[in-house]
Design an enzyme around this catalytic site. Structure first.
Site, PDB file in Angstrom:
ATOM      1  N   ARG A  72       0.855  -1.203   0.000  1.00 45.35           N
ATOM      2  CA  ARG A  72       0.000   0.000   0.000  1.00 45.35           C
ATOM      3  C   ARG A  72       0.886   1.246   0.000  1.00 45.35           C
ATOM      4  O   ARG A  72       1.616   1.478   0.976  1.00 45.35           O
ATOM      5  CB  ARG A  72      -0.866   0.005   1.257  1.00 45.35           C
ATOM      6  CG  ARG A  72      -1.782   1.230   1.410  1.00 45.35           C
ATOM      7  CD  ARG A  72      -2.467   1.237   2.776  1.00 45.35           C
ATOM      8  NE  ARG A  72      -3.210   0.020   3.045  1.00 45.35           N
ATOM      9  CZ  ARG A  72      -3.650  -0.322   4.267  1.00 45.35           C
ATOM     10  NH1 ARG A  72      -3.447   0.478   5.312  1.00 45.35           N
ATOM     11  NH2 ARG A  72      -4.289  -1.464   4.436  1.00 45.35           N
ATOM     12  N   HIS A 117       1.667  -2.214   5.699  1.00 42.42           N
ATOM     13  CA  HIS A 117       1.418  -2.511   4.282  1.00 42.42           C
ATOM     14  C   HIS A 117       2.398  -1.775   3.368  1.00 42.42           C
ATOM     15  O   HIS A 117       2.758  -2.282   2.306  1.00 42.42           O
ATOM     16  CB  HIS A 117      -0.007  -2.113   3.899  1.00 42.42           C
ATOM     17  CG  HIS A 117      -1.060  -3.071   4.380  1.00 42.42           C
ATOM     18  ND1 HIS A 117      -1.369  -4.230   3.707  1.00 42.42           N
ATOM     19  CD2 HIS A 117      -1.871  -3.038   5.463  1.00 42.42           C
ATOM     20  CE1 HIS A 117      -2.350  -4.866   4.348  1.00 42.42           C
ATOM     21  NE2 HIS A 117      -2.671  -4.165   5.426  1.00 42.42           N
ATOM     22  N   ASP A 124      -3.674  -8.515   3.472  1.00 38.92           N
ATOM     23  CA  ASP A 124      -5.037  -8.687   3.991  1.00 38.92           C
ATOM     24  C   ASP A 124      -5.719  -9.720   3.119  1.00 38.92           C
ATOM     25  O   ASP A 124      -5.841  -9.515   1.895  1.00 38.92           O
ATOM     26  CB  ASP A 124      -5.827  -7.377   3.888  1.00 38.92           C
ATOM     27  CG  ASP A 124      -5.311  -6.300   4.826  1.00 38.92           C
ATOM     28  OD1 ASP A 124      -4.625  -6.624   5.804  1.00 38.92           O
ATOM     29  OD2 ASP A 124      -5.616  -5.116   4.572  1.00 38.92           O
ATOM     30  N   GLU A 182      -7.656  -7.537  13.692  1.00 34.20           N
ATOM     31  CA  GLU A 182      -8.179  -7.712  12.323  1.00 34.20           C
ATOM     32  C   GLU A 182      -7.864  -9.133  11.867  1.00 34.20           C
ATOM     33  O   GLU A 182      -6.706  -9.457  11.604  1.00 34.20           O
ATOM     34  CB  GLU A 182      -7.534  -6.677  11.380  1.00 34.20           C
ATOM     35  CG  GLU A 182      -7.869  -5.239  11.765  1.00 34.20           C
ATOM     36  CD  GLU A 182      -7.200  -4.164  10.902  1.00 34.20           C
ATOM     37  OE1 GLU A 182      -6.264  -4.498  10.140  1.00 34.20           O
ATOM     38  OE2 GLU A 182      -7.621  -3.001  10.999  1.00 34.20           O
ATOM     39  N   HIS A 185      -5.497  -9.630   8.614  1.00 31.39           N
ATOM     40  CA  HIS A 185      -4.240  -8.878   8.457  1.00 31.39           C
ATOM     41  C   HIS A 185      -3.043  -9.677   8.997  1.00 31.39           C
ATOM     42  O   HIS A 185      -3.030 -10.065  10.161  1.00 31.39           O
ATOM     43  CB  HIS A 185      -4.416  -7.555   9.217  1.00 31.39           C
ATOM     44  CG  HIS A 185      -3.251  -6.624   9.221  1.00 31.39           C
ATOM     45  ND1 HIS A 185      -3.218  -5.441   8.493  1.00 31.39           N
ATOM     46  CD2 HIS A 185      -2.076  -6.665   9.894  1.00 31.39           C
ATOM     47  CE1 HIS A 185      -2.076  -4.811   8.724  1.00 31.39           C
ATOM     48  NE2 HIS A 185      -1.361  -5.535   9.582  1.00 31.39           N
TER      49      HIS A 185
HETATM   50  C1  LIG Z   1      -7.179  -0.167   7.008  1.00 26.17           C
HETATM   51  C2  LIG Z   1      -6.969  -1.606   7.395  1.00 26.17           C
HETATM   52  N1  LIG Z   1      -7.249  -2.461   6.289  1.00 26.17           N
HETATM   53  C3  LIG Z   1      -5.540  -1.809   7.858  1.00 26.17           C
HETATM   54  O1  LIG Z   1      -4.722  -2.241   7.074  1.00 26.17           O
HETATM   55  N2  LIG Z   1      -5.271  -1.505   9.133  1.00 26.17           N
HETATM   56  C4  LIG Z   1      -3.930  -1.618   9.638  1.00 26.17           C
HETATM   57  C5  LIG Z   1      -3.889  -1.327  11.107  1.00 26.17           C
HETATM   58  C6  LIG Z   1      -3.016  -0.677   8.889  1.00 26.17           C
HETATM   59  O2  LIG Z   1      -3.453   0.425   8.514  1.00 26.17           O
HETATM   60  O3  LIG Z   1      -1.833  -1.029   8.730  1.00 26.17           O
HETATM   61 ZN   LIG Z   2      -4.101  -4.909   6.672  1.00 25.42          ZN
END
Ligand SMILES: C[C@@H](N)C(=O)N[C@H](C)C(=O)O
Ligand SMILES: [Zn+2]
Length: 203
Positions: A72, A117, A124, A182, A185
């Site tokens: 990400r 990420h 995820d 989560e 994750h």
């Molecule tokens: C936003 C959610 N999918 C996520 O990835 N949360 C974790 C804590 C992050 O932002 O790294």
């Molecule tokens: Zn995540």
């Protein structure tokens, strides 16, 4: 051209399903997120090597992995931060964070301003039936920010617990650590870029 150490996951594991939620508007922000220009999953090579083993084990049960997010870019995280500052925009609250105040989503640990990420070794994901592509019922949708998504949440059905447990067990077996808040994750242990937040676009 990706930075050294990064790969396109479908080049390495062709049958992994990919639905990058932040490439579409079907996410908690309600619009495509900055930096996602294509529905292509990018991760570090080390992460993909581990995921390959996860997929191979699941396929023995006619199950496959389906990924919602991987690498990400930091600009996407910055988009989340901008969105979170606009407290009047609660369009997707009912679906994604009904019990948590928008102003607390970062503090409560559901979104990070510097996300694992962006280091390329966090993923995820869920599990699907290989034939029908139907997702196993995990007891909450992806990115439901609330206690229902905690790995140890008790008030879900036995079937949902079993599905969560399967995902946790196979991911941990092949070198990932989970995130208690989560169920979807996971981060590769001994990730190759533990201190670098990358910002190249997903394309
Ligand atoms: C936003 C959610 N999918 C996520 O990835 N949360 C974790 C804590 C992050 O932002 O790294
Ligand atoms: Zn995540």
């Amino acid at each position: 051209q990706l930075p050294d150490g990064f790969v396109y996951v479908n080049d390495e594991i062709p049958d992994v399903l990919v639905e990058l939620k932040y490439y579409s508007a079907n996410n908690f922000v309600g619009e495509p997120v900055d930096g996602y220009h294509n529905n292509c999953l990018i991760l570090t090579k080390a992460t993909v090597d581990a995921l390959k083993k996860v997929q191979a084990e699941l396929k023995q049960k006619n199950l496959c992995i389906k990924v919602f997010d991987g690498y990400r870019p930091q600009r996407a995280v910055n988009h989340f931060i901008r969105w979170a500052r606009d407290l009047k925009d609660t369009i997707n609250k009912t679906r994604f964070y009904p019990e948590v105040k928008k102003r607390n989503l970062f503090k409560a640990g559901y979104i990070s301003s510097h996300s694992g990420h962006s280091k390329g070794s966090t993923v995820d994901l869920t599990i699907v039936d290989c034939t029908t592509k139907t997702e196993l019922d995990m007891g909450s949708i992806f990115d439901f920010f609330g206690e229902r998504s905690w790995v140890s949440y008790e008030n879900i059905s036995e079937e949902q617990k079993k599905n969560r447990q399967l995902l946790q067990t196979v991911m941990i077996k092949y070198g990932f650590r989970n995130y208690s808040k989560e169920w979807w994750h996971f981060t590769l242990r001994f990730e190759p870029f533990p201190n670098t937040y990358f910002d190249f676009p997903v394309e």
